[in-house]
Design an enzyme around this catalytic site. Structure first.
Site, PDB file in Angstrom:
ATOM      1  N   SER A   1      21.872 -38.178 -14.504  1.00  0.00           N
ATOM      2  CA  SER A   1      22.504 -38.841 -13.361  1.00  0.00           C
ATOM      3  C   SER A   1      21.521 -39.056 -12.221  1.00  0.00           C
ATOM      4  O   SER A   1      21.775 -39.856 -11.332  1.00  0.00           O
ATOM      5  CB  SER A   1      23.642 -37.979 -12.823  1.00  0.00           C
TER       6      SER A   1
ATOM      7  N   HIS B   1      23.107 -44.166 -18.510  1.00  0.00           N
ATOM      8  CA  HIS B   1      23.922 -43.233 -17.722  1.00  0.00           C
ATOM      9  C   HIS B   1      25.404 -43.481 -17.976  1.00  0.00           C
ATOM     10  O   HIS B   1      25.963 -44.472 -17.508  1.00  0.00           O
ATOM     11  CB  HIS B   1      23.589 -43.409 -16.219  1.00  0.00           C
TER      12      HIS B   1
ATOM     13  N   GLU C   1      25.430 -47.311 -17.002  1.00  0.00           N
ATOM     14  CA  GLU C   1      24.346 -47.897 -16.212  1.00  0.00           C
ATOM     15  C   GLU C   1      23.059 -47.777 -17.038  1.00  0.00           C
ATOM     16  O   GLU C   1      22.626 -46.670 -17.366  1.00  0.00           O
ATOM     17  CB  GLU C   1      24.187 -47.147 -14.886  1.00  0.00           C
TER      18      GLU C   1
ATOM     19  N   ASN D   1      26.808 -44.015  -8.036  1.00  0.00           N
ATOM     20  CA  ASN D   1      26.741 -42.845  -7.171  1.00  0.00           C
ATOM     21  C   ASN D   1      26.255 -43.199  -5.775  1.00  0.00           C
ATOM     22  O   ASN D   1      26.630 -42.550  -4.799  1.00  0.00           O
ATOM     23  CB  ASN D   1      25.885 -41.741  -7.806  1.00  0.00           C
TER      24      ASN D   1
HETATM   25  N1  LIG Z   1      28.876 -33.937 -16.015  1.00  0.00           N
HETATM   26  C1  LIG Z   1      28.884 -35.197 -15.607  1.00  0.00           C
HETATM   27  O1  LIG Z   1      29.857 -35.675 -14.977  1.00  0.00           O
HETATM   28  C2  LIG Z   1      27.726 -36.103 -15.927  1.00  0.00           C
HETATM   29  C3  LIG Z   1      27.891 -37.494 -15.795  1.00  0.00           C
HETATM   30  C4  LIG Z   1      26.831 -38.349 -16.138  1.00  0.00           C
HETATM   31  C5  LIG Z   1      25.636 -37.804 -16.549  1.00  0.00           C
HETATM   32  N2  LIG Z   1      25.492 -36.446 -16.639  1.00  0.00           N
HETATM   33  C6  LIG Z   1      24.189 -35.936 -17.099  1.00  0.00           C
HETATM   34  O2  LIG Z   1      24.329 -35.466 -18.438  1.00  0.00           O
HETATM   35  C7  LIG Z   1      23.438 -34.370 -18.651  1.00  0.00           C
HETATM   36  C8  LIG Z   1      24.220 -33.197 -19.184  1.00  0.00           C
HETATM   37  O3  LIG Z   1      25.252 -32.880 -18.280  1.00  0.00           O
HETATM   38  P1  LIG Z   1      26.529 -32.025 -18.734  1.00  0.00           P
HETATM   39  O4  LIG Z   1      27.465 -32.018 -17.578  1.00  0.00           O
HETATM   40  O5  LIG Z   1      26.998 -32.489 -20.068  1.00  0.00           O
HETATM   41  O6  LIG Z   1      25.856 -30.585 -18.880  1.00  0.00           O
HETATM   42  P2  LIG Z   1      26.348 -29.305 -19.705  1.00  0.00           P
HETATM   43  O7  LIG Z   1      25.675 -28.141 -19.074  1.00  0.00           O
HETATM   44  O8  LIG Z   1      27.834 -29.322 -19.859  1.00  0.00           O
HETATM   45  O9  LIG Z   1      25.749 -29.555 -21.170  1.00  0.00           O
HETATM   46  C9  LIG Z   1      24.381 -29.486 -21.432  1.00  0.00           C
HETATM   47  C10 LIG Z   1      24.212 -29.154 -22.906  1.00  0.00           C
HETATM   48  O10 LIG Z   1      22.828 -29.229 -23.215  1.00  0.00           O
HETATM   49  C11 LIG Z   1      22.536 -28.189 -24.099  1.00  0.00           C
HETATM   50  N3  LIG Z   1      21.097 -27.912 -24.029  1.00  0.00           N
HETATM   51  C12 LIG Z   1      20.400 -27.345 -23.032  1.00  0.00           C
HETATM   52  N4  LIG Z   1      19.087 -27.275 -23.347  1.00  0.00           N
HETATM   53  C13 LIG Z   1      18.961 -27.834 -24.568  1.00  0.00           C
HETATM   54  C14 LIG Z   1      17.861 -28.057 -25.436  1.00  0.00           C
HETATM   55  N5  LIG Z   1      16.627 -27.701 -25.092  1.00  0.00           N
HETATM   56  N6  LIG Z   1      18.105 -28.670 -26.615  1.00  0.00           N
HETATM   57  C15 LIG Z   1      19.349 -29.037 -26.973  1.00  0.00           C
HETATM   58  N7  LIG Z   1      20.424 -28.851 -26.181  1.00  0.00           N
HETATM   59  C16 LIG Z   1      20.224 -28.249 -25.014  1.00  0.00           C
HETATM   60  C17 LIG Z   1      23.385 -27.027 -23.621  1.00  0.00           C
HETATM   61  O11 LIG Z   1      23.546 -26.041 -24.621  1.00  0.00           O
HETATM   62  C18 LIG Z   1      24.687 -27.744 -23.267  1.00  0.00           C
HETATM   63  O12 LIG Z   1      25.580 -27.797 -24.355  1.00  0.00           O
HETATM   64  C19 LIG Z   1      22.722 -34.129 -17.332  1.00  0.00           C
HETATM   65  O13 LIG Z   1      21.494 -34.811 -17.356  1.00  0.00           O
HETATM   66  C20 LIG Z   1      23.645 -34.785 -16.307  1.00  0.00           C
HETATM   67  O14 LIG Z   1      22.951 -35.287 -15.173  1.00  0.00           O
HETATM   68  C21 LIG Z   1      26.507 -35.590 -16.351  1.00  0.00           C
END
Ligand SMILES: NC(=O)c1ccc[n+]([C@@H]2O[C@H](COP(=O)([O-])OP(=O)(O)OC[C@H]3O[C@@H](n4cnc5c(N)ncnc54)[C@H](O)[C@@H]3O)[C@@H](O)[C@H]2O)c1
Length: 271
Positions: free
Chosen positions: A107, A128, A140, A179
């Site tokens: 993000s 994104h 995006e 955002n």
């Molecule tokens: N949560 C949101 O609303 C949202 C929206 C858009 C984008 N994002 C982006 O998505 C990404 C993840 O966010 P999230 O909310 O899903 O996080 P999260 O913490 O729920 O999930 C992250 C996952 O990545 C895994 N992980 C961590 N290190 C790893 C590795 N080295 N290899 C493989 N897997 C690994 C973890 O075990 C976990 O399951 C971030 O970059 C965030 O900016 C999040």
């Protein structure tokens, strides 16, 4: 995010490998996806055979080499940590086919900060997605200075094949489009609150009834987590030094007292 990105692609007929570091995380992802997909069947919006086929198209593995081996596109959605993302991209550069596109769902981190960890920066791009991916239509696509036209086309095409609507950002910019606009509106809402112009409930009502947004900024903050809103504002403030982005003292107080919204049972509202 990763679990739902995989499931959304699979619902549209694409074979996916879903990778995480532990079996437990993968099991959680599968359970959660199964719940979402089966609810569609119960509501009569998806045939049972199509649901089962879509669930079977997501192949979960803790082995990154196996996950990446035959990929056309890899979408990374690990923790929002630059170091972790760079090391994953460096590994993927060795594990994924030479022609594969490497995309990040970050993000806040533009692809140019990650792409140089690989030997194929022209094939790296931001895709994104929005939470919850199974519901939110937008993607995006953000090109970095080295992203090729072909990579942009492939990312836009994949988003469409996944049943999503892509928009293209030709330049990397903090907050991308959504955002940035959300931050501007949220900032104004907090300014009105801090200045005592109106209470948070009335500001939400004004935005919901007057602008037809499904949720006002305070209700939305509770939904996404007030720590997320606070950290996003702090990041903007620190990276720009612009006083307009300084987090509201009332928001900071909520976060410091552990009232983070729905997930803690109380934020601006009680749940
Ligand atoms: N949560 C949101 O609303 C949202 C929206 C858009 C984008 N994002 C982006 O998505 C990404 C993840 O966010 P999230 O909310 O899903 O996080 P999260 O913490 O729920 O999930 C992250 C996952 O990545 C895994 N992980 C961590 N290190 C790893 C590795 N080295 N290899 C493989 N897997 C690994 C973890 O075990 C976990 O399951 C971030 O970059 C965030 O900016 C999040």
């Amino acid at each position: 995010m990763g679990a739902q990105i995989a499931q959304q692609a699979a619902l549209e007929g694409i074979e996916v490998r879903l990778h995480d570091t532990s079996d437990e995380q993968l099991r959680k992802a599968e359970d959660s996806n199964r719940g979402h997909v089966r609810r569609r069947v119960e509501k009569g919006r998806l045939a049972r055979e199509d649901a089962e086929a879509a669930l079977a198209r997501v192949h979960a593995t803790t082995d990154l080499a196996e996950a990446a081996r035959d990929a056309d596109v890899v979408i990374e959605a690990v923790f929002e940590d630059l170091g972790v993302k760079r090391s994953i991209f460096a590994e993927l550069d060795h594990l994924a086919p030479a022609g594969a596109v490497l995309a990040s769902n970050s993000s806040t981190i533009g692809i140019s900060k990650i792409a140089d960890a690989t030997s194929r920066p022209q094939q790296c791009v931001n895709m994104h997605f929005f939470y919850p991916v199974l519901v939110m239509d937008l993607v995006e696509v953000v090109r970095g200075p080295q992203t090729s036209d072909e990579t942009v086309d492939r990312a836009m095409r994949l988003a469409r094949e996944m049943g999503r609507t892509p928009v293209l950002l030709n330049k990397e910019i903090d907050g991308f489009i959504v955002n940035r606009i959300l931050h501007a509106a949220t900032q104004e809402a907090y300014r009105l609150l801090d200045a005592g112009v109106a209470g948070f409930e009335d500001i939400d009502t004004a935005v919901e009834k007057g602008l037809n947004w499904p949720m006002g900024p305070f209700r939305l903050g509770d939904f996404s987590g007030l720590d997320v809103t606070y950290n996003a504002r702090l990041h903007m403030f620190k990276s720009t030094g612009d006083e307009r982005y300084r987090p509201s003292p009332q928001l900071e107080a909520k976060v410091k007292s552990g009232k983070l919204g729905r997930k803690t049972g109380e934020g601006w509202y009680r749940y």
